[in-house]
Design an enzyme around this catalytic site. Sequence first.
Site, PDB file in Angstrom:
ATOM      1  NE  ARG A 153      -4.296  -1.807   1.346  1.00 16.61           N
ATOM      2  CZ  ARG A 153      -5.114  -2.578   2.046  1.00 16.61           C
ATOM      3  NH1 ARG A 153      -4.927  -2.705   3.345  1.00 16.61           N
ATOM      4  NH2 ARG A 153      -6.099  -3.210   1.467  1.00 16.61           N
ATOM      5  CD  GLU A 197      -2.756  -2.476  -4.632  1.00  8.11           C
ATOM      6  OE1 GLU A 197      -2.176  -2.614  -3.553  1.00  8.11           O
ATOM      7  OE2 GLU A 197      -2.776  -3.352  -5.511  1.00  8.11           O
ATOM      8  CB  THR A 212     -12.306   1.948  -0.629  1.00  8.02           C
ATOM      9  OG1 THR A 212     -12.746   1.232   0.536  1.00  8.02           O
ATOM     10  CG2 THR A 212     -12.826   1.270  -1.884  1.00  8.02           C
TER      11      THR A 212
HETATM   12  C1  LIG Z   1      -9.059   2.269 -12.457  1.00  9.36           C
HETATM   13  C2  LIG Z   1      -9.082   1.028 -11.644  1.00  9.36           C
HETATM   14  C3  LIG Z   1      -8.058   0.114 -11.769  1.00  9.36           C
HETATM   15  C4  LIG Z   1      -8.093  -1.072 -11.030  1.00  9.36           C
HETATM   16  N1  LIG Z   1      -7.107  -2.013 -11.241  1.00  9.36           N
HETATM   17  C5  LIG Z   1      -7.274  -3.252 -10.686  1.00  9.36           C
HETATM   18  C6  LIG Z   1      -6.393  -4.317 -11.060  1.00  9.36           C
HETATM   19  O1  LIG Z   1      -5.464  -4.146 -11.833  1.00  9.36           O
HETATM   20  N2  LIG Z   1      -6.639  -5.552 -10.564  1.00  9.36           N
HETATM   21  C7  LIG Z   1      -7.685  -5.793  -9.701  1.00  9.36           C
HETATM   22  O2  LIG Z   1      -7.848  -6.938  -9.286  1.00  9.36           O
HETATM   23  N3  LIG Z   1      -8.510  -4.788  -9.315  1.00  9.36           N
HETATM   24  C8  LIG Z   1      -8.343  -3.539  -9.795  1.00  9.36           C
HETATM   25  N4  LIG Z   1      -9.201  -2.520  -9.451  1.00  9.36           N
HETATM   26  C9  LIG Z   1     -10.307  -2.809  -8.524  1.00  9.36           C
HETATM   27  C10 LIG Z   1     -10.237  -2.060  -7.208  1.00  9.36           C
HETATM   28  O3  LIG Z   1      -9.258  -2.618  -6.385  1.00  9.36           O
HETATM   29  C11 LIG Z   1     -11.655  -2.092  -6.603  1.00  9.36           C
HETATM   30  O4  LIG Z   1     -12.432  -1.179  -7.359  1.00  9.36           O
HETATM   31  C12 LIG Z   1     -11.666  -1.749  -5.150  1.00  9.36           C
HETATM   32  O5  LIG Z   1     -11.098  -2.773  -4.399  1.00  9.36           O
HETATM   33  C13 LIG Z   1     -13.091  -1.481  -4.621  1.00  9.36           C
HETATM   34  O6  LIG Z   1     -13.974  -2.494  -4.983  1.00  9.36           O
HETATM   35  P1  LIG Z   1     -15.386  -2.116  -5.644  1.00  9.36           P
HETATM   36  O7  LIG Z   1     -15.115  -1.179  -6.757  1.00  9.36           O
HETATM   37  O8  LIG Z   1     -16.100  -3.367  -5.947  1.00  9.36           O
HETATM   38  O9  LIG Z   1     -16.168  -1.304  -4.534  1.00  9.36           O
HETATM   39  P2  LIG Z   1     -17.062  -1.913  -3.331  1.00  9.36           P
HETATM   40  O10 LIG Z   1     -16.277  -2.914  -2.584  1.00  9.36           O
HETATM   41  O11 LIG Z   1     -18.386  -2.311  -3.867  1.00  9.36           O
HETATM   42  O12 LIG Z   1     -17.245  -0.621  -2.424  1.00  9.36           O
HETATM   43  C14 LIG Z   1     -18.213   0.390  -2.694  1.00  9.36           C
HETATM   44  C15 LIG Z   1     -18.188   1.385  -1.531  1.00  9.36           C
HETATM   45  O13 LIG Z   1     -18.562   0.718  -0.320  1.00  9.36           O
HETATM   46  C16 LIG Z   1     -17.548   0.876   0.646  1.00  9.36           C
HETATM   47  N5  LIG Z   1     -17.435  -0.324   1.485  1.00  9.36           N
HETATM   48  C17 LIG Z   1     -17.376  -1.622   1.089  1.00  9.36           C
HETATM   49  N6  LIG Z   1     -17.260  -2.440   2.138  1.00  9.36           N
HETATM   50  C18 LIG Z   1     -17.207  -1.654   3.240  1.00  9.36           C
HETATM   51  C19 LIG Z   1     -17.074  -1.889   4.650  1.00  9.36           C
HETATM   52  N7  LIG Z   1     -16.920  -3.122   5.117  1.00  9.36           N
HETATM   53  N8  LIG Z   1     -17.061  -0.820   5.480  1.00  9.36           N
HETATM   54  C20 LIG Z   1     -17.200   0.448   5.000  1.00  9.36           C
HETATM   55  N9  LIG Z   1     -17.325   0.745   3.690  1.00  9.36           N
HETATM   56  C21 LIG Z   1     -17.322  -0.300   2.827  1.00  9.36           C
HETATM   57  C22 LIG Z   1     -16.272   1.113  -0.145  1.00  9.36           C
HETATM   58  O14 LIG Z   1     -15.299   1.782   0.627  1.00  9.36           O
HETATM   59  C23 LIG Z   1     -16.794   1.969  -1.295  1.00  9.36           C
HETATM   60  O15 LIG Z   1     -16.887   3.300  -0.880  1.00  9.36           O
HETATM   61  C24 LIG Z   1      -9.155  -1.307 -10.132  1.00  9.36           C
HETATM   62  C25 LIG Z   1     -10.178  -0.359  -9.995  1.00  9.36           C
HETATM   63  C26 LIG Z   1     -10.170   0.786 -10.747  1.00  9.36           C
HETATM   64  C27 LIG Z   1     -11.314   1.756 -10.618  1.00  9.36           C
END
Ligand SMILES: Cc1cc2nc3c(=O)[nH]c(=O)nc-3n(C[C@H](O)[C@H](O)[C@H](O)COP(=O)(O)OP(=O)(O)OC[C@H]3O[C@@H](n4cnc5c(N)ncnc54)[C@H](O)[C@@H]3O)c2cc1C
Length: 408
Positions: free
Chosen positions: A267, A388, A390
């Site tokens: 991170r 990596e 949120t």
């Molecule tokens: C441009 C980009 C590049 C990326 N590159 C990669 C990559 O190369 N490989 C890969 O594997 N992934 C990649 N990712 C994925 C990225 O790691 C995920 O988008 C991220 O982990 C969040 O997952 P999600 O988008 O499903 O959001 P969600 O998990 O659905 O979260 C949505 C919201 O809910 C909140 N939330 C969820 N759970 C909780 C909790 N327990 N408590 C409080 N709040 C919570 C989150 O903080 C967020 O605000 C990429 C994403 C983007 C946008």
Amino acid sequence: MAEFTMELNDDQKEVRDWLHGFAAEVIRPAAAEWDEREETPWPVIQEAAKVGIYSLDFYAQQYFDPTGLGIPMAMEELFWGDAGIALSIVGTGLAAVGVLANGTEEQIGTWIPQMYGDAGDVKVAAFCSSEPDAGSDVASMRTRAVYDEAKDEWVLNGTKTWATNGGIANVHVVVAVVDPELGSKGHASFIVPPNTPGLSQGQKFKKHGIRASHTAEVVLENVRVPGSCLLGGKEKLDQRLARARERAKAGGERVKNAAMATFEASRPAVGAMAVGTARAAYEEALEYAKTREQFGRPIIDNQGVAFQLADMRTSIDAARLLVWRASWMAVNGKPFTAAEGSMSKLFASETAKKVTAQAIQILGGNGYTREYPVERMHRDAAIYTIFEGTSEIQRLVIARTLAGMPIR
Ligand SMILES: Cc1cc2nc3c(=O)[nH]c(=O)nc-3n(C[C@H](O)[C@H](O)[C@H](O)COP(=O)(O)OP(=O)(O)OC[C@H]3O[C@@H](n4cnc5c(N)ncnc54)[C@H](O)[C@@H]3O)c2cc1C
């Protein structure tokens, strides 16, 4: 163990200046064009390969720097140039680290060179973990890997999403479920070699920022890979699964989402990217505030503007110190007893979002246009609080670590 230091040594300064030169002369001038085109900036990656910045050797050198400052210093300079292009240059590293961390010597030697290609024929790699229903909640992953013993092959099925370089990569590293009962402990990583039938690119996303970096779904339909593509090998996997089953039995419950805790060491590198973007926007704002005149004097003569710049610089320096501390801890095997890796990523990414917004404010109407780079930097900065892990997940990891609670 290297002493913690806040000063780069002469070798590091030389590398930093070299990277800064590349960022200023090659990356920054190309940034607006590739942001508009929303395409992978292959010519810039080729240029980076030619001078040795796009290579495993370069990252390995920085990674094994005992002070821990090699990677954060490199990330800060490249992302100072431009976040989208820099991610296209360092994105392969995410997949390479997956192989370095879990692969055998043979796997490392076979696959990492194919991830980068060479200066005459550059390639990229993708790390595919996230899924439509498994973002923060890694344990909800559904992509399955089933072993076909008769053929010594693994068969992969599922849909990955948000994969940086997904579908355009020469080599994909795919995380899949091998034992659904074990949650994230039942996951394993696989190499999908170039041109393997059944792997295809799904939707390519049109994004808010880092638009020069390719992000897409990766669809896996009966993708067959040789047994040798399981990272770490079958014997090691069987031993790990047996231990996890024992622990799950002893604990009396399904092992849940421990993967949330595993990115602690990587991170700070994302934090360093955020510091690079924040510093770039701050520098633009400082220069503008010194030269833009209103009411017969430079706008920096107003305390309202000057104090914003003071706060911006203070936050950036604080973010860098958290990043450097965590990077030094990671390289020197110090335990993250207060989730210091997550702290650095949380603070640096929130700083980048805030500082880039302040930079727009200081540039006024100009800041809101694409004539000036701070508008792009602000769009780019939004990614750091999402990928990596949120900001909410970072807080969750920090809070649970402080409370002595399991990370799940
Ligand atoms: C441009 C980009 C590049 C990326 N590159 C990669 C990559 O190369 N490989 C890969 O594997 N992934 C990649 N990712 C994925 C990225 O790691 C995920 O988008 C991220 O982990 C969040 O997952 P999600 O988008 O499903 O959001 P969600 O998990 O659905 O979260 C949505 C919201 O809910 C909140 N939330 C969820 N759970 C909780 C909790 N327990 N408590 C409080 N709040 C919570 C989150 O903080 C967020 O605000 C990429 C994403 C983007 C946008």
